[in-house]
Design a protein around this motif. Sequence first.
Motif, mmCIF file in Angstrom:
data_model
loop_
_atom_site.group_PDB
_atom_site.id
_atom_site.type_symbol
_atom_site.label_atom_id
_atom_site.label_comp_id
_atom_site.label_asym_id
_atom_site.label_seq_id
_atom_site.Cartn_x
_atom_site.Cartn_y
_atom_site.Cartn_z
ATOM 1 N N THR A 9 0.850 -1.205 0.000
ATOM 2 C CA THR A 9 0.000 0.000 0.000
ATOM 3 C C THR A 9 0.881 1.249 0.000
ATOM 4 O O THR A 9 0.539 2.261 -0.616
ATOM 5 C CB THR A 9 -0.972 0.032 1.208
ATOM 6 O OG1 THR A 9 -0.234 0.198 2.421
ATOM 7 C CG2 THR A 9 -1.815 -1.230 1.291
ATOM 8 N N ALA A 10 2.022 1.161 0.677
ATOM 9 C CA ALA A 10 2.938 2.305 0.734
ATOM 10 C C ALA A 10 3.484 2.628 -0.652
ATOM 11 O O ALA A 10 3.453 3.776 -1.109
ATOM 12 C CB ALA A 10 4.086 2.006 1.695
ATOM 13 N N MET A 11 3.978 1.600 -1.344
ATOM 14 C CA MET A 11 4.586 1.795 -2.668
ATOM 15 C C MET A 11 3.557 2.362 -3.642
ATOM 16 O O MET A 11 3.855 3.274 -4.431
ATOM 17 C CB MET A 11 5.130 0.437 -3.158
ATOM 18 C CG MET A 11 5.777 0.462 -4.522
ATOM 19 S SD MET A 11 7.402 1.262 -4.541
ATOM 20 C CE MET A 11 7.373 1.979 -6.183
ATOM 21 N N GLU A 12 2.348 1.845 -3.585
ATOM 22 C CA GLU A 12 1.315 2.291 -4.528
ATOM 23 C C GLU A 12 0.874 3.729 -4.239
ATOM 24 O O GLU A 12 0.657 4.521 -5.168
ATOM 25 C CB GLU A 12 0.122 1.327 -4.486
ATOM 26 C CG GLU A 12 0.471 -0.026 -5.098
ATOM 27 C CD GLU A 12 -0.425 -1.168 -4.639
ATOM 28 O OE1 GLU A 12 -0.304 -2.265 -5.200
ATOM 29 O OE2 GLU A 12 -1.224 -0.967 -3.700
ATOM 30 N N ALA A 13 0.765 4.063 -2.953
ATOM 31 C CA ALA A 13 0.373 5.440 -2.611
ATOM 32 C C ALA A 13 1.455 6.424 -3.065
ATOM 33 O O ALA A 13 1.153 7.498 -3.593
ATOM 34 C CB ALA A 13 0.128 5.558 -1.110
ATOM 35 N N ALA A 14 2.713 6.028 -2.886
ATOM 36 C CA ALA A 14 3.810 6.900 -3.316
ATOM 37 C C ALA A 14 3.793 7.061 -4.835
ATOM 38 O O ALA A 14 4.043 8.151 -5.369
ATOM 39 C CB ALA A 14 5.147 6.321 -2.859
ATOM 40 N N LEU A 15 3.474 5.986 -5.533
ATOM 41 C CA LEU A 15 3.396 6.049 -6.996
ATOM 42 C C LEU A 15 2.277 7.010 -7.412
ATOM 43 O O LEU A 15 2.435 7.796 -8.364
ATOM 44 C CB LEU A 15 3.157 4.636 -7.552
ATOM 45 C CG LEU A 15 3.367 4.421 -9.048
ATOM 46 C CD1 LEU A 15 4.772 4.803 -9.486
ATOM 47 C CD2 LEU A 15 3.073 2.956 -9.424
ATOM 48 N N GLY A 16 1.178 6.968 -6.667
ATOM 49 C CA GLY A 16 0.065 7.885 -6.946
ATOM 50 C C GLY A 16 0.473 9.334 -6.742
ATOM 51 O O GLY A 16 0.129 10.217 -7.533
ATOM 52 N N MET A 17 1.240 9.585 -5.682
ATOM 53 C CA MET A 17 1.700 10.950 -5.426
ATOM 54 C C MET A 17 2.655 11.410 -6.534
ATOM 55 O O MET A 17 2.583 12.547 -7.012
ATOM 56 C CB MET A 17 2.381 11.022 -4.058
ATOM 57 C CG MET A 17 2.874 12.411 -3.711
ATOM 58 S SD MET A 17 3.472 12.558 -2.004
ATOM 59 C CE MET A 17 1.982 13.071 -1.158
#
Lengths: 191, 540
Positions: B63-71
């Motif tokens: 979830t961390a990696m994906e949220a960072a990718l979204g940002m």
Amino acid sequence: MKTDIILCGVGGQGILTIATIIGEAALADDLYIKQAEVHGMSQRGGDVQSMLRLSSDPIFSDLVPTGSADVIISMEPMEALRYVRYLKPDGWVITSSAPLVNIPNYPDAEALSAELSRQPHVIALDIERLAKENAVPRSSNVILLGAAAHALGLGLDKLEAAVRRVFERKGDAVVEANVKALTVGKEAAVC
Amino acid sequence: MVNEKRLLLLGDEAIAQGAIDAGLSGVYAYPGTPSTEITEYIQKNAVARERGLHSQWCTNEKTAMEAALGMSFMGKRAMVCMKHVGLNVCADPFVNSAMTGVGGGLVVVVADDPSMHSSQDEQDSRFYAKFAMIPTLEPSSQQEAYDMMAAAFDYSERQQLPVLLRVTTRMAHSRAVVRVVDEARGENPINYDAEAANWVLLPANARRRNDKVTAQQPQLEADAAVSDYNSLEATFQDAGTKSALGIIASGIAYNYVREVFAAHPGTACPLLKISQYPLPKELVRRLMNQCERVLIVEEGQPFIEEQVRGVSDITAILGRLTGELPRTGELTPDIVAQALGIDVRQAATPDVVAARPPQLCQGCGHRDVYAALNEVLREFDHPRVFGDIGCYTLGFLPPFRAIHSCVDMGASITMAKGAADAGQWPAVAVIGDSTFTHSGMTGLLDAVNEGADITVIISDNLTTAMTGGQDSAGTSKYEAICRGLGVDEEHLHVVVPLPKNIPEITRIIREEINYHGVSVIIPRRECIQTFKRHSKEKKA
């Protein structure tokens, strides 16, 4: 100037506070510093150590090579012995003399003190007793630091200034207790 | 750059400060030794608070990696932090982030743990970056770690690729004086220019991106060859003569080599420092042309060494594969000195010294859980208890000797289910609250869907304890989560793990083992360490 220090004890005994004070003093003194700490699983009642290197010249390795530490500062006597292989032949061991027994096979007290006295330069102090006698019950680790002051090459005044800065946020009473603890340790090491 | 302030920082803290000063907009992470302090530093940092940078803990590394990718997609600079095994959890979005590319700079910080001080393996994250075709930085000092963050964000935006920053335990957890800039760079504004087709990885789009990223690789290697972080420090011989030995040293291993050179000047020889990858073959060739033999000193697995050797058995390449250095485990100045021919005579540790392994704290609720569980399981011939990752893994050690497995986050529930499928009874899973929300919930759904004959104990101490007491994502939601996943209300219990309650807890465990379906027991009492901290805060 170059001092390699091994700080050790059992998780929760406050060795990182000692490291913080030495680090603060060295930073103010414009020295190069490397301090390898242990975090994580090993903190839970297990043995912990931190290697602290101070130098007026750049330092490369974060770890101290064996046989080259100037001083071991230990909050627990058996833990001091765990790291004597890092000590220089003329290095100092400054340790609390009170065993922390949390394992079933903790060594016999006499065997332990016999082994400790085999080290060439040892100061073993009952820092908990000193802390109580001098009404600074929560500062036994700073008493130990005071006892090690002569071996650090930093000067008591610099350590005192660092103690004041490190404990500043906790209020005057805490600062004064720790400044006193530093002196108690220094004097206990002399006699 | 005006370097004004001097701070005494852990490697982890230098990374955090470097990210803030580079215009970070958010850090996304799940706690894991030795990476935890990066996010904790940002949570406490004044500039980060003032700017409202995202720094809350995530449920897991994926979830961390994906949220960072979204940002990053929105044009802002984002960082993801984890321990090495966390990269396995987010491997899917990590590898595919090279396929999407980035908007704002995206830096993935992974802290490897050679010698496994607090881990279950010693995998080397550089291999991941290589097959994902992602450039990698590996600092050799805390100052370099700080400086590299700004360089990594810039490079990520220039190359339109994420950047991996790899550190190891000693870099993460060692302090040094770091010069930092006075003022943090501003954050990137939101940006809507992202090329939509890059971010939709349908095969047609992904193929185009794969070609593009593959074609970028020679440029990445050429950049590494001229990087300030890589350097050939040579005391070259006269033309025509070769040095007997040369050294390639990466990241923190470089320090050990320099330490040995300083202590034993006779060992000094041409030295190639590698702190940026892909491995610049040009620099390696230049070193090899000047030396008879090359020793490769790297922290972790033989990543550079295998690339330099290839499939050949040439005797001129020395390192972990040839026995000059130990095949596994972290390096030390002593080990490197030995490899350079110095006779390192170690004094022995006195026999009187006994091992002092870590243990569960006195007063810890996990102790009462294991005491009760052991009492019940004594009644069975072959009980199996599937453990998980957390303080409670220490239940393997005496006096409890209570668990039979510990593999990866969440594996307790799924392995108990597989064992039950094989006919094992009783099959008990013991998992912590934070580990359950990290990776246990999906396995519980599998178990519920098949009515597996397992008893799940979610030992809830209201925190992520082993890494120092970070917030736990599911606090106050566990019963609701279990009900939502379909656990039968009658087989869902909450108890308070205290010595006085052990009779009640044993009764419930016994009953639920005898129920042949999914049961969940939640012993709930705050971690003794966070309890002490919270009591102190209340008094203050």
